[in-house]
Design an enzyme around this catalytic site. Sequence first.
Site, short mmCIF file in Angstrom:
data_model
loop_
_atom_site.label_atom_id
_atom_site.label_comp_id
_atom_site.label_asym_id
_atom_site.label_seq_id
_atom_site.Cartn_x
_atom_site.Cartn_y
_atom_site.Cartn_z
N ASP A 138 0.86 -1.19 0.00
CA ASP A 138 0.00 0.00 0.00
C ASP A 138 0.89 1.23 0.00
O ASP A 138 1.66 1.44 0.94
CB ASP A 138 -0.90 0.02 1.25
CG ASP A 138 -2.02 -1.01 1.16
OD1 ASP A 138 -1.92 -1.92 0.32
OD2 ASP A 138 -2.99 -0.89 1.94
N LYS A 201 -7.16 3.13 -3.09
CA LYS A 201 -7.57 3.02 -1.70
C LYS A 201 -7.90 4.41 -1.17
O LYS A 201 -7.21 5.38 -1.51
CB LYS A 201 -6.42 2.37 -0.92
CG LYS A 201 -6.61 2.29 0.58
CD LYS A 201 -5.44 1.54 1.23
CE LYS A 201 -5.41 1.72 2.73
NZ LYS A 201 -4.25 1.08 3.36
N LYS A 237 -10.18 -0.23 -2.40
CA LYS A 237 -10.05 -0.56 -0.97
C LYS A 237 -10.50 0.63 -0.14
O LYS A 237 -10.04 1.75 -0.35
CB LYS A 237 -8.59 -0.92 -0.63
CG LYS A 237 -8.36 -1.17 0.86
CD LYS A 237 -6.97 -1.69 1.16
CE LYS A 237 -6.67 -1.70 2.65
NZ LYS A 237 -5.31 -2.17 2.97
#
Lengths: 301, 317
Positions: A138, A201, A237
């Site tokens: 991430d 995300k 996400k």
Amino acid sequence: MSPGIDEALTPPFDLHIDAVALRARAAELGTRSIKNDSKRLGLARAMSMIDLTTLEGADTAERVRRLCVRAQRPGTGLPPAAAVCVYPRLVPVARRALEGSPVRVCAVSSGFPAGQVPLGIKLEDTRAAVEDGAEEIDIVIARGSLLAGDFTRVHDEVAALKEAASPACLKVILETGELGSFEQIAHAAWIACIAGADFVKTSTGKVAVNSTPATALCLLHVVRDYHAHTGREVGVKCAGGIRTAKEALHYLVLVHETMGPSWLVQSRFRIGASSLVDDLARQMLKLDGGRYVGSDDVVQD
Amino acid sequence: MTDPKIHKTFKLYIDGAFPRSESGRVAPLHTQRARKGARANNARAKNGEVSSEVPIAQVARASRKDLRNAVQGARRAFASWSTSSAYLRGQILYRMAEMLDHRSSAFVDALVHFEGCSAAVAKREVEVSATRLLFYAGCCDKLTQLLGTVNPVAGPYFNFSMPEASGVIAALTPSRPSLLGLVSSLAPILVPGNTVVCVVPTQAAPIALDFAEVIATSDVPPGVVQILSGEREELVPHVATHRDLDGCLLCVEDAAIDADTRHRERQLVEAEAADHVKRVHVAEAVTSKDWLEGRAQGLGWILPFVEIKTAWHSMGR
């Protein structure tokens, strides 16, 4: 910055977003009543999409090991989590603890959570995490550059990090709470998609405004349009502040209504959370036993 | 009291706020000139007959989910309330007594207006309620002396036993006396540091929710006292089975409920509570007169929701 590149980074559709309608639509999809049988399936499905996360300065190897056990056996009737998400230093610990399990190891990198470090360090950070065994990375976008209008830099950094992270799955954190408008969020998501992100995300969980249903819906619209234009699928996400089973089910409804049932899989949608698991376990117990659950009935992390 | 122009809608009291029931349900409340008439009204309402009288107030009818929300809030409030100093809890209960006393004439008017009792009876009820709050305010910082002990043990150790709160307690309060029954139920539960979810019958709701305004202005932290008005029969099974309630005070209704129903209710609560070892205490006071007397007050009312913790400590040299 050449006009050609800038043009390539602008979505080929009208970027204007009706914020009121978007919020209303997202809120409306949270008002549906979900009956017990569907709820049971929904709770299990939400669990399978969780990136069980601990990102504290106080994280220890022991805490990560405990989290890994929880990820593999979250509670009766619940499948394992999708991944365990930790700081790069703790990747080897998680790797060992999750040996032989379907739960993947995820690391945040690139100067998480602010992303305000030079690119060289971001790349080094990312390569090291992948070498230690992280299967998912991430990263945060250089949102300072994005807000300053330097879209090329944002794009190039993500592209460079994608290469550095390969073959790991790359999730790009936009930190939607700091981008100011839905237009800006959609633009940032579009740039991340073009640069090769596997997931976009919402948040780091480290700023005041986290994932909201409306931002999730906004990102879902972008990846849907991106897929329509390029044929490549990018996942979404949502992270930060999702603590109750009810909220998690709301997100699943958003995904289902926007992308269809084939998207309700962990390779397309994730929820980054920690205490959410407690509530999923609690709600599952409630469904099984028919009684409201006591505070000592479920492990609380 | 002259008939007020605004017919108040009495809402629930959850987490320091006054929300409507999540179900949106309200029940009309009618004048009750004489107790006999009131009983006849209740009987008619039970048979589903619509009363011809004009309602004098609307009362929220709590649902299972309101109970769930109330218990959640009470659980959240428990951690800090149970660890607050006994002295502070005493001050807060004292403040409740002050606020009730300060508003006593309003409460007397309300009792006369909503319950049709005489002013003298109402005045006595309010006075005893305030005094009762004072009594329990004084109990707070004396409880450890009264219930704690140093136990003799065969070894070089100190051995202490001390009282602690049980947790989140449900109080099923009586319909009459509405104010005194509520105060006598909730005050002793608060003393050791429990939080309380009161389930009050619809007929008692106006006074109970007026008292919630006293609580709301007495520095009682949000969630420590929750008040739900509703149909007791509907809510009792959910109270009995809720695993996050650590105790249940069952005040048996005077007259309004027949002995058979009372017995069944008690059996249900006791049987379901066994599932997770919820403490159940059945209040002794039955008639309105009982509540006015000394036996509706005392350590015996605090004890059912106290846990005794025993600790060993080395004596040293």
